[in-house]
Design an enzyme around this catalytic site. Structure first.
Site, PDB file in Angstrom:
ATOM      1  CB  SER A  11      31.365  12.952 -24.319  1.00 17.70           C
ATOM      2  OG  SER A  11      32.182  13.558 -23.351  1.00 17.70           O
ATOM      3  CG  ASN A  13      30.729   9.190 -25.786  1.00 16.02           C
ATOM      4  OD1 ASN A  13      29.753   9.216 -25.044  1.00 16.02           O
ATOM      5  ND2 ASN A  13      31.954   9.369 -25.367  1.00 16.02           N
ATOM      6  CB  SER A 255      28.082   2.879 -18.744  1.00 15.47           C
ATOM      7  OG  SER A 255      27.568   1.959 -19.669  1.00 15.47           O
ATOM      8  CE  LYS A 256      27.996   9.649 -22.115  1.00 18.69           C
ATOM      9  NZ  LYS A 256      28.435  10.814 -22.768  1.00 18.69           N
ATOM     10  CB  SER A 257      27.082   0.847 -23.540  1.00 17.76           C
ATOM     11  OG  SER A 257      27.531   0.559 -22.248  1.00 17.76           O
TER      12      SER A 257
END
Ligand code: GLU
Length: 282
Positions: A11, A13, A255-257
């Site tokens: 994804s 994002n 996580s992507k953050s």
């Protein structure tokens, strides 16, 4: 014999991290071993969070890793009409209902009730009880809604039990009996898009002829919903493999953050594609 088809479906994002690298490399390696095809699919149905610059960064990282996938990539956002058509099929069979509840309504009604496999309170079915006239009236008034699958009705439409084939490192397959009801009345179309992760993943895997779904363990239990939807829509069932997740130093799923384990950061600090492979244990 038909060729195996594997896919990596990020994804866009956020930045790819080591967990994505494991998934992408594993898919490509397995495709190679099987003499199969390797696809990349961009899962960009969330207009609020997906961006073209994340997509570009993802493809750039995958190319840097030395992966080679078939072009063009499929973007889910370009296939919303197909998703809407499948939704319509389910709706005409009476398997969906509009849900007008806000997050606050659900929190208030469901906080102490049972939870789904991700630990989220199960939707308690408030809007399932609305009459056809009440539904029509609220839609006419312009109240916003999502579409939920009526899990009990859906289960009654397919032979029980729902199951999938999970293949392991040694290539051996086991049959896993799935429990889609553990997810309750899942959302299949959101307020802003006529699809959802569950619906889109199933439709696009079928549209691309995916035979092997290889992804992280965090999606293991969601496979129950995917298998139910495949049976409801008459789609073929791929075989599945859910691989280990890569944790950060505090033992949490990446996580992507968070930046430290992003491929971007690792590249900038001099890691090579071979280092990444070693890092993820492949
Ligand atoms: N797009 C999902 C993700 O990035 C993966 C979906 C899947 O592999 O089925 O987590």
């Amino acid at each position: 014999m038909t060729r195996s088809v594997f896919r990596f479906a990020p994804s866009p994002n956020g930045q790819l991290h080591l967990g994505h690298a494991l998934s992408a490399i594993l898919n490509r390696d397995l495709a190679r071993e099987a003499g199969g095809r390797f696809l990349v699919r961009i899962e960009d149905i969330d207009p609020g969070r997906s961006t073209p610059s994340f997509e570009a960064a993802i493809l750039d990282d995958l190319a840097w890793l030395g992966l080679d996938w078939e072009k063009p990539v499929r973007r889910q956002s370009e296939h919303l009409a197909e998703h809407a058509a499948a939704l319509d099929t389910l709706n005409r069979r009476g398997l969906l209902y509009p849900c007008f509840c806000t997050r606050g309504d659900i929190r208030a009604a469901a906080a102490d009730g049972p939870r789904d496999p991700d630990g989220v309170p199960l939707y308690p079915g408030i809007c399932r009880a609305l009459t056809a006239a009440e539904r029509a009236d609220r839609i006419r008034r312009g109240d916003s809604y999502v579409l939920r699958l009526d899990m009990e009705k859906a289960r009654a439409c397919v032979p029980a039990p729902v199951s999938w084939h999970e293949f392991g490192d040694n290539g051996r397959e086991i049959e896993v009996v799935a429990d889609p009801a553990a997810w309750g009345d899942v959302v299949l179309a959101r307020r802003d898009v006529p699809t959802s992760y569950h619906l889109a993943v199933v439709l696009d895997d079928a549209a691309q002829g995916v035979t092997h779904v290889v992804r992280g363990k965090d999606l293991y239990f969601a496979t129950a919903v995917h298998r139910l939807l495949q049976d409801l829509l008459g789609l073929p069932a791929p075989v599945y493999r859910h691989h280990r997740l890569i944790m950060d130093k505090d033992g949490r799923k990446l996580s992507k953050s968070e930046g430290a384990e992003s491929l971007r950061t690792l590249r900038a600090t001099g890691a090579s594609p071979a280092d990444i492979r070693r890092h993820v244990g492949l």
